[in-house]
Design a protein around this motif. Structure first.
Motif, PDB file in Angstrom:
ATOM      1  N   ARG A 137      39.413 -25.832-209.986  1.00 22.23           N
ATOM      2  CA  ARG A 137      39.803 -25.213-208.723  1.00 22.23           C
ATOM      3  C   ARG A 137      40.852 -26.022-207.972  1.00 22.23           C
ATOM      4  O   ARG A 137      41.289 -25.620-206.878  1.00 22.23           O
ATOM      5  N   MET A 138      41.262 -27.148-208.521  1.00 27.02           N
ATOM      6  CA  MET A 138      42.229 -27.999-207.829  1.00 27.02           C
ATOM      7  C   MET A 138      43.641 -27.451-207.980  1.00 27.02           C
ATOM      8  O   MET A 138      44.070 -27.057-209.063  1.00 27.02           O
ATOM      9  N   ARG A 139      44.360 -27.437-206.854  1.00 26.30           N
ATOM     10  CA  ARG A 139      45.725 -26.960-206.799  1.00 26.30           C
ATOM     11  C   ARG A 139      46.611 -28.144-206.412  1.00 26.30           C
ATOM     12  O   ARG A 139      46.553 -28.622-205.273  1.00 26.30           O
ATOM     13  N   PRO A 140      47.421 -28.638-207.358  1.00 27.12           N
ATOM     14  CA  PRO A 140      48.184 -29.867-207.077  1.00 27.12           C
ATOM     15  C   PRO A 140      49.340 -29.652-206.109  1.00 27.12           C
ATOM     16  O   PRO A 140      50.041 -28.640-206.170  1.00 27.12           O
ATOM     17  N   LEU A 141      49.504 -30.614-205.207  1.00 24.92           N
ATOM     18  CA  LEU A 141      50.629 -30.662-204.287  1.00 24.92           C
ATOM     19  C   LEU A 141      51.351 -31.988-204.462  1.00 24.92           C
ATOM     20  O   LEU A 141      50.708 -33.032-204.622  1.00 24.92           O
ATOM     21  N   ALA A 142      52.664 -31.953-204.406  1.00 28.42           N
ATOM     22  CA  ALA A 142      53.450 -33.188-204.440  1.00 28.42           C
ATOM     23  C   ALA A 142      53.530 -33.771-203.028  1.00 28.42           C
ATOM     24  O   ALA A 142      53.394 -33.047-202.025  1.00 28.42           O
ATOM     25  N   PHE A 143      53.739 -35.067-202.935  1.00 23.55           N
ATOM     26  CA  PHE A 143      53.948 -35.668-201.625  1.00 23.55           C
ATOM     27  C   PHE A 143      55.189 -35.042-200.975  1.00 23.55           C
ATOM     28  O   PHE A 143      56.224 -34.867-201.621  1.00 23.55           O
ATOM     29  N   GLY A 144      55.058 -34.701-199.691  1.00 26.28           N
ATOM     30  CA  GLY A 144      56.166 -34.127-198.955  1.00 26.28           C
ATOM     31  C   GLY A 144      56.293 -32.623-199.059  1.00 26.28           C
ATOM     32  O   GLY A 144      57.131 -32.018-198.378  1.00 26.28           O
ATOM     33  N   GLU A 145      55.456 -31.973-199.876  1.00 26.82           N
ATOM     34  CA  GLU A 145      55.514 -30.528-200.076  1.00 26.82           C
ATOM     35  C   GLU A 145      54.599 -29.827-199.075  1.00 26.82           C
ATOM     36  O   GLU A 145      53.388 -30.041-199.078  1.00 26.82           O
ATOM     37  N   ALA A 146      55.174 -28.981-198.210  1.00 28.22           N
ATOM     38  CA  ALA A 146      54.389 -28.227-197.230  1.00 28.22           C
ATOM     39  C   ALA A 146      54.015 -26.866-197.805  1.00 28.22           C
ATOM     40  O   ALA A 146      54.821 -26.223-198.478  1.00 28.22           O
ATOM     41  N   LEU A 150      46.315 -20.964-195.894  1.00 26.89           N
ATOM     42  CA  LEU A 150      45.549 -19.869-195.307  1.00 26.89           C
ATOM     43  C   LEU A 150      46.340 -19.340-194.123  1.00 26.89           C
ATOM     44  O   LEU A 150      47.219 -20.050-193.599  1.00 26.89           O
ATOM     45  N   PRO A 151      46.068 -18.142-193.661  1.00 31.76           N
ATOM     46  CA  PRO A 151      46.714 -17.695-192.430  1.00 31.76           C
ATOM     47  C   PRO A 151      46.429 -18.670-191.283  1.00 31.76           C
ATOM     48  O   PRO A 151      45.271 -18.974-190.986  1.00 31.76           O
ATOM     49  N   GLY A 152      47.469 -19.209-190.696  1.00 32.71           N
ATOM     50  CA  GLY A 152      47.314 -20.151-189.590  1.00 32.71           C
ATOM     51  C   GLY A 152      47.031 -21.577-190.005  1.00 32.71           C
ATOM     52  O   GLY A 152      46.761 -22.416-189.136  1.00 32.71           O
ATOM     53  N   VAL A 153      47.109 -21.880-191.289  1.00 33.15           N
ATOM     54  CA  VAL A 153      46.834 -23.238-191.759  1.00 33.15           C
ATOM     55  C   VAL A 153      47.914 -23.668-192.752  1.00 33.15           C
ATOM     56  O   VAL A 153      48.079 -23.049-193.813  1.00 33.15           O
ATOM     57  N   ARG A 154      48.638 -24.710-192.384  1.00 35.28           N
ATOM     58  CA  ARG A 154      49.661 -25.274-193.268  1.00 35.28           C
ATOM     59  C   ARG A 154      49.313 -26.730-193.537  1.00 35.28           C
ATOM     60  O   ARG A 154      48.849 -27.451-192.644  1.00 35.28           O
ATOM     61  N   VAL A 155      49.539 -27.184-194.756  1.00 30.04           N
ATOM     62  CA  VAL A 155      49.189 -28.559-195.135  1.00 30.04           C
ATOM     63  C   VAL A 155      50.376 -29.238-195.798  1.00 30.04           C
ATOM     64  O   VAL A 155      51.189 -28.604-196.479  1.00 30.04           O
ATOM     65  N   ARG A 156      50.488 -30.539-195.572  1.00 27.88           N
ATOM     66  CA  ARG A 156      51.458 -31.366-196.286  1.00 27.88           C
ATOM     67  C   ARG A 156      50.821 -32.723-196.552  1.00 27.88           C
ATOM     68  O   ARG A 156      50.170 -33.296-195.665  1.00 27.88           O
ATOM     69  N   LEU A 157      50.978 -33.225-197.757  1.00 28.89           N
ATOM     70  CA  LEU A 157      50.462 -34.533-198.136  1.00 28.89           C
ATOM     71  C   LEU A 157      51.570 -35.573-198.086  1.00 28.89           C
ATOM     72  O   LEU A 157      52.702 -35.305-198.501  1.00 28.89           O
ATOM     73  N   GLN A 158      51.224 -36.756-197.596  1.00 29.33           N
ATOM     74  CA  GLN A 158      52.130 -37.903-197.625  1.00 29.33           C
ATOM     75  C   GLN A 158      51.425 -39.066-198.309  1.00 29.33           C
ATOM     76  O   GLN A 158      50.198 -39.131-198.353  1.00 29.33           O
ATOM     77  N   ASP A 159      52.195 -39.977-198.855  1.00 31.81           N
ATOM     78  CA  ASP A 159      51.646 -41.081-199.647  1.00 31.81           C
ATOM     79  C   ASP A 159      50.878 -42.056-198.757  1.00 31.81           C
ATOM     80  O   ASP A 159      51.431 -42.637-197.818  1.00 31.81           O
ATOM     81  N   ALA A 160      49.579 -42.259-199.069  1.00 31.37           N
ATOM     82  CA  ALA A 160      48.750 -43.200-198.308  1.00 31.37           C
ATOM     83  C   ALA A 160      48.736 -44.596-198.927  1.00 31.37           C
ATOM     84  O   ALA A 160      48.286 -45.549-198.286  1.00 31.37           O
ATOM     85  N   GLY A 161      49.162 -44.726-200.200  1.00 24.96           N
ATOM     86  CA  GLY A 161      49.274 -46.042-200.819  1.00 24.96           C
ATOM     87  C   GLY A 161      47.964 -46.760-201.064  1.00 24.96           C
ATOM     88  O   GLY A 161      47.942 -47.983-201.232  1.00 24.96           O
ATOM     89  N   HIS A 162      46.860 -46.031-201.113  1.00 33.28           N
ATOM     90  CA  HIS A 162      45.524 -46.646-201.259  1.00 33.28           C
ATOM     91  C   HIS A 162      45.131 -46.761-202.733  1.00 33.28           C
ATOM     92  O   HIS A 162      44.833 -47.848-203.221  1.00 33.28           O
ATOM     93  N   ILE A 163      45.076 -45.640-203.434  1.00 36.88           N
ATOM     94  CA  ILE A 163      44.934 -45.608-204.883  1.00 36.88           C
ATOM     95  C   ILE A 163      45.904 -44.548-205.399  1.00 36.88           C
ATOM     96  O   ILE A 163      46.573 -43.853-204.620  1.00 36.88           O
ATOM     97  N   LEU A 164      45.954 -44.398-206.698  1.00 39.45           N
ATOM     98  CA  LEU A 164      46.839 -43.415-207.308  1.00 39.45           C
ATOM     99  C   LEU A 164      46.593 -42.027-206.709  1.00 39.45           C
ATOM    100  O   LEU A 164      45.471 -41.523-206.721  1.00 39.45           O
ATOM    101  N   GLY A 165      47.628 -41.408-206.162  1.00 32.38           N
ATOM    102  CA  GLY A 165      47.519 -40.060-205.618  1.00 32.38           C
ATOM    103  C   GLY A 165      46.916 -39.966-204.233  1.00 32.38           C
ATOM    104  O   GLY A 165      46.792 -38.856-203.697  1.00 32.38           O
ATOM    105  N   SER A 166      46.523 -41.067-203.622  1.00 35.25           N
ATOM    106  CA  SER A 166      45.877 -41.006-202.309  1.00 35.25           C
ATOM    107  C   SER A 166      46.846 -40.485-201.256  1.00 35.25           C
ATOM    108  O   SER A 166      48.021 -40.825-201.245  1.00 35.25           O
TER     109      SER A 166
END
Length: 467
Positions: A137-146, A150-166
């Motif tokens: 069920r996981m849907r991959p997102l790249a860092f910086g990709e908005a 859902l309606p009314g919900v937008r997400v963007r991931l940024q690099d946290a530098g904690h572990i791989l992919g964090s």
């Protein structure tokens, strides 16, 4: 429009927040509680919401205190997507399956005791099929990709530098009447750490949800940390060195650093055993995701081909090979899980070595209260292993500067990059660390600092606008 703090509130593990906007419900993380006598009971307890009512999950990273209850969520009715970085999805495929195996083993051990008492058997929290179903069920997102999830919900991931992919999670919410932006730090990395980039600064938020694991202390400088580790290796002329290490993140940093310092740290005189099948798989995942390496690690990969390998490294794949290490009396560095000594192969190695005066135990990560690792750090003279009391004669070294978490200075610096000092809610920290960081934030630019209790709700509409 509201935010509920359902996990890691006034404690370190079990991260879970519920965001509700316009009738939509999004979980940010769904982690296991780790440590404490009641952890099994707490993990098996009903969720404080109906799992089928959750529309989506956003996962910051693969560590089990953030991801480990996702299979149970699915088992109890969740059917939505899980948005996360591609590397996190790959690590979860490894870690959740491993967790399912551990849960099955623990259930078998518990049920043998229950059978002798005439009690009915208990089911494991979840099984391998549940774990693999989550990964599907996981849907991959790249860092910086908005992405509008859902309606009314937008997400963007940024690099946290904690572990791989964090990831740091930026979450934009719109219920048709007002808009709010939340930023979840996830677990922030330690600036200057090997392999990964430093945490990405984020300029704007209406509310920051910030971890506080090391909110009451600062790490040693990296040069001093490497010198401290080199001195332990130099001091340990006889006996073995045991390194309880988190399979994902810490182990790869150790291997990478050992490879870089192989000659000047005299590692040619040691046999270094990586005794963790999970860590072996995780290291392979690290090799496949060069896109998140920092410039030094990319350079090391180009020069060496494999930045995690060196001549005296040995991999113990099987249980038999791991057991054979117990016959070695000197000259072995054994890196094994778990990082807090709560399970895994490190407990066997402690049983066979910790009572020896020439043994060295090197603690290289955070040890939560109630864990065996914390008892060693706190100077326990005796520990319990499988019902047996074992004397601690080994020298225990705590290399605090190796933490994968930002320290107080790193947390404050990351927060100060936000414009206008937005309100901040502190999670993922023991009470002392959290309260100390809260006081520092109140002295600085933060307009409001919250340390929410478990189950506390925050009305996001009541937050001031932060243009």
């Amino acid at each position: 429009m509201q935010l509920e703090f359902l996990g890691a509130a006034r404690e370190v593990t079990g991260s879970c927040c519920l965001v509700t906007v316009g009738g939509r419900r999004v979980l940010v993380d769904c982690g296991l509680v780790q440590g404490g006598r009641d952890e099994a009971e707490r993990n098996a307890a009903p969720f404080p919401f109906t799992p089928a009512s959750i529309d989506a999950v956003v996962l910051t990273h693969a560590h089990l205190d953030h991801s480990g209850r996702l299979p149970l969520l699915l088992k109890r009715g969740f059917r939505g997507p899980v948005y996360t970085h591609a590397a996190t999805a790959e690590l979860c495929a490894i870690m959740l399956e491993d967790a399912a195996g551990i849960l099955a083993h623990e259930a078998e051990w518990t049920n043998r005791k229950r059978e002798r008492k005439g009690l009915a058997p208990l089911e494991p929290l979840y099984d391998r099929d549940d774990a693999l179903a989550v990964v599907e069920r996981m849907r991959p997102l790249a860092f910086g990709e908005a992405l509008d999830i859902l309606p009314g919900v937008r997400v963007r991931l940024q690099d946290a530098g904690h572990i791989l992919g964090s990831a740091i999670v930026e979450l934009w919410l719109d219920d048709g009447r007002r808009r709010r932006k939340l930023v979840f730090s996830g677990d922030l990395g330690h600036v200057g750490a090997p392999i990964l980039r430093d945490p990405t600064p984020v300029p704007r938020a209406d509310l920051v949800i910030l971890e506080s694991t090391y909110g009451d202390r600062c790490h040693r400088a990296w040069d001093a940390t490497w010198q401290e580790l080199a001195e332990v290796l130099e001091e340990a002329r006889t006996g073995n060195i045991l390194i309880p290490s988190f399979a994902v993140g810490r182990t790869q940093e150790l291997l990478y650093t050992f490879a870089r310092h192989y000659r000047d740290w005299g590692l040619e005189r040691w046999h270094v055993f990586l005794d963790s099948p999970l860590a072996v798989k995780a290291t392979a995942a690290y090799r496949r995701h060069l896109e998140v390496y920092d410039s030094d690690a990319r350079r090391a990969q180009r020069v060496a081909g494999d930045p995690f390998h060196f001549p005296t490294l040995r991999i113990t794949e099987t249980v038999e090979a791991s057991i054979a290490l117990n016959r070695i009396r000197s000259g072995a560095i054994i890196i094994a899980g778990s990082g807090m000594c709560t399970g895994g192969r490190i407990k066997q190695h402690l049983k066979h070595n910790v009572w020896r005066a020439d043994c060295h135990v090197v603690i290289v990560g955070f040890q939560a209260r109630g864990t065996l690792g914390r008892a060693l750090v706190d100077g326990a003279r005796f520990i319990r292993l499988w019902g047996e009391t074992v004397r601690v004669a080994a020298q225990v070294h705590t290399i605090g500067g190796l933490s994968a978490h930002a320290d107080q200075a790193g947390l404050l610096d990351w927060y100060r990059r936000f414009e206008g000092g937005p309100p901040v809610a502190l999670l993922h920290g023991e009470a002392d660390a959290m309260d100390t960081l809260a006081e520092r934030l109140r002295q600085g630019p933060a307009s409001r600092v919250l340390t929410p209790l478990p189950g506390e709700r925050l009305d996001l509409a009541a937050l001031p606008d932060n243009p």
